[in-house]
Scaffold this motif. Sequence first.
Motif, mmCIF file in Angstrom:
data_model
loop_
_atom_site.group_PDB
_atom_site.id
_atom_site.type_symbol
_atom_site.label_atom_id
_atom_site.label_comp_id
_atom_site.label_asym_id
_atom_site.label_seq_id
_atom_site.Cartn_x
_atom_site.Cartn_y
_atom_site.Cartn_z
ATOM 1 N N GLU A 7 0.930 -1.096 0.135
ATOM 2 C CA GLU A 7 0.142 0.357 0.155
ATOM 3 C C GLU A 7 0.853 1.267 0.080
ATOM 4 O O GLU A 7 0.253 2.369 -0.467
ATOM 5 N N PHE A 8 2.199 1.614 0.782
ATOM 6 C CA PHE A 8 2.660 2.253 0.335
ATOM 7 C C PHE A 8 3.382 2.685 -0.684
ATOM 8 O O PHE A 8 3.610 3.670 -1.072
ATOM 9 N N TYR A 9 3.148 1.780 -1.277
ATOM 10 C CA TYR A 9 3.678 2.409 -2.776
ATOM 11 C C TYR A 9 2.613 1.810 -3.940
ATOM 12 O O TYR A 9 2.837 3.107 -4.611
ATOM 13 N N THR A 10 1.459 1.677 -3.387
ATOM 14 C CA THR A 10 0.426 1.930 -4.517
ATOM 15 C C THR A 10 -0.502 3.255 -4.152
ATOM 16 O O THR A 10 -1.180 4.332 -5.116
ATOM 17 N N GLU A 11 -0.759 3.718 -2.920
ATOM 18 C CA GLU A 11 -0.659 5.494 -2.688
ATOM 19 C C GLU A 11 0.838 6.161 -2.928
ATOM 20 O O GLU A 11 -0.296 6.956 -3.788
ATOM 21 N N MET A 12 1.666 5.874 -3.029
ATOM 22 C CA MET A 12 2.825 6.513 -3.930
ATOM 23 C C MET A 12 2.193 6.860 -5.525
ATOM 24 O O MET A 12 2.092 8.473 -5.855
ATOM 25 N N PHE A 13 2.678 5.752 -5.884
ATOM 26 C CA PHE A 13 2.065 6.179 -6.713
ATOM 27 C C PHE A 13 0.742 6.840 -7.716
ATOM 28 O O PHE A 13 0.624 7.246 -8.715
ATOM 29 N N ARG A 14 -0.210 6.707 -6.692
ATOM 30 C CA ARG A 14 -1.868 7.139 -7.049
ATOM 31 C C ARG A 14 -1.576 8.516 -6.868
ATOM 32 O O ARG A 14 -1.964 9.062 -7.425
ATOM 33 N N LEU A 15 -1.315 9.212 -5.508
ATOM 34 C CA LEU A 15 -0.820 10.394 -5.566
ATOM 35 C C LEU A 15 -0.018 11.337 -7.048
ATOM 36 O O LEU A 15 0.091 12.608 -7.137
ATOM 37 N N LYS A 53 5.404 0.904 12.184
ATOM 38 C CA LYS A 53 4.553 1.778 13.147
ATOM 39 C C LYS A 53 3.954 3.285 12.352
ATOM 40 O O LYS A 53 3.702 3.839 11.576
ATOM 41 N N HIS A 54 5.629 4.103 11.739
ATOM 42 C CA HIS A 54 5.448 5.077 11.159
ATOM 43 C C HIS A 54 5.212 4.942 9.479
ATOM 44 O O HIS A 54 4.269 6.017 9.603
ATOM 45 N N LEU A 55 5.189 3.268 8.431
ATOM 46 C CA LEU A 55 4.840 3.067 7.794
ATOM 47 C C LEU A 55 3.156 3.545 7.261
ATOM 48 O O LEU A 55 2.244 3.828 6.587
ATOM 49 N N VAL A 56 2.650 2.736 8.385
ATOM 50 C CA VAL A 56 1.163 2.951 8.558
ATOM 51 C C VAL A 56 0.563 4.130 8.441
ATOM 52 O O VAL A 56 -0.045 4.639 8.447
ATOM 53 N N LYS A 57 1.054 5.695 10.161
ATOM 54 C CA LYS A 57 1.212 6.628 9.963
ATOM 55 C C LYS A 57 0.880 7.279 8.619
ATOM 56 O O LYS A 57 0.399 7.886 7.774
ATOM 57 N N LEU A 58 2.212 6.771 7.547
ATOM 58 C CA LEU A 58 2.224 7.392 6.115
ATOM 59 C C LEU A 58 1.418 6.425 5.055
ATOM 60 O O LEU A 58 0.484 7.884 4.521
ATOM 61 N N VAL A 59 0.704 5.014 5.222
ATOM 62 C CA VAL A 59 0.208 5.072 4.376
ATOM 63 C C VAL A 59 -1.107 5.911 4.222
ATOM 64 O O VAL A 59 -2.294 6.408 3.850
#
Length: 316
Positions: free
Chosen positions: A199-207, A272-278
């Motif tokens: 999700e970190f990458y899919t959301e980054m690419f979406r945005l 936890k930080h990655l959860v916050k970023l996502v």
Amino acid sequence: MFKTNILKKGSDKVKSNTEKIIHYGCWEIDGKEKSEVDCFVTDTGRRLVSLRGASRIMGLVGGGSKAVVRNLTANYMQQYLSEPLKNWLQSVLDKTITKLKTPKGKEIVPFDGELFVDVCSAYINAQKDGVFKRVNGNQNEIANNLSHIVSAFAKTGIVALIDEVTGYQGAREKDELQKILAKYIREEYLPWTSRFPEEFYTEMFRLKRWEYKGKKKPPLVGKITNKLVYEALPDNVLKRLQELNPVLSKGYRKYRHHQFLTEDFGVIHLDKHLVKLVTLMQISDSWEEFESRFTRLFYKEINGPKDDGNTGEIAC
């Protein structure tokens, strides 16, 4: 999820505590009237926020500090609560948590600053799933309030914020930096395992409005990851990681930075930080909106990754 018997209040009295509050201050949010939260630092190094203040900025009506507990025990919130938050809530309901005396002599239920971050995430995620459309009350308004103030802190920032408002930052031990580095970083690398959720990458690419092609990612992704993830860790952590894992002559790093993080703290903090970023990405409609949220969250500007002559290969 909480079971029915867990939600029953305990009958034992709250225990006394020898832990003492050594620094105190008031966190003013956006300078708005009544948007104030008392913050405390104890002699054991815990950073706390007042439940009454948390209730106030959430927009809860009635019940004072008890309003936070009452709202978190709602059945529809259980799946969104973190395990530390559930454990804290359990101790409050069982009346096994130990109270602390403030400098003014008032007893408070200790509420760690990082737990308040968990509360914010819980409400934001519940709202995203449409949970509040099926319940009565002002839960959507609470989620909106928390969505705004989540930009003022994060798990990696709430400690620094409390230190600042209480004045504790000037009283910290001189060797605290070394203690932080030792807590986060190990000298030997761990076997590789994927730590970054898809999700970190899919959301980054979406945005970014990029076409997502799975594992194959442009070098720019590594640079962005440095900016969003590793530079957001405490001071000098990234610098030490770069020393342990330098760029080779071929232009890439032999290991992933996260392979040098300690298993009992650094890796957990990263997760936890990655959860916050996502979460921040998911509630944003554009990269610019996400950047704005991230900038406020971590008190730093995002000027975008600069060309430093290497590929930025560190992230996945």
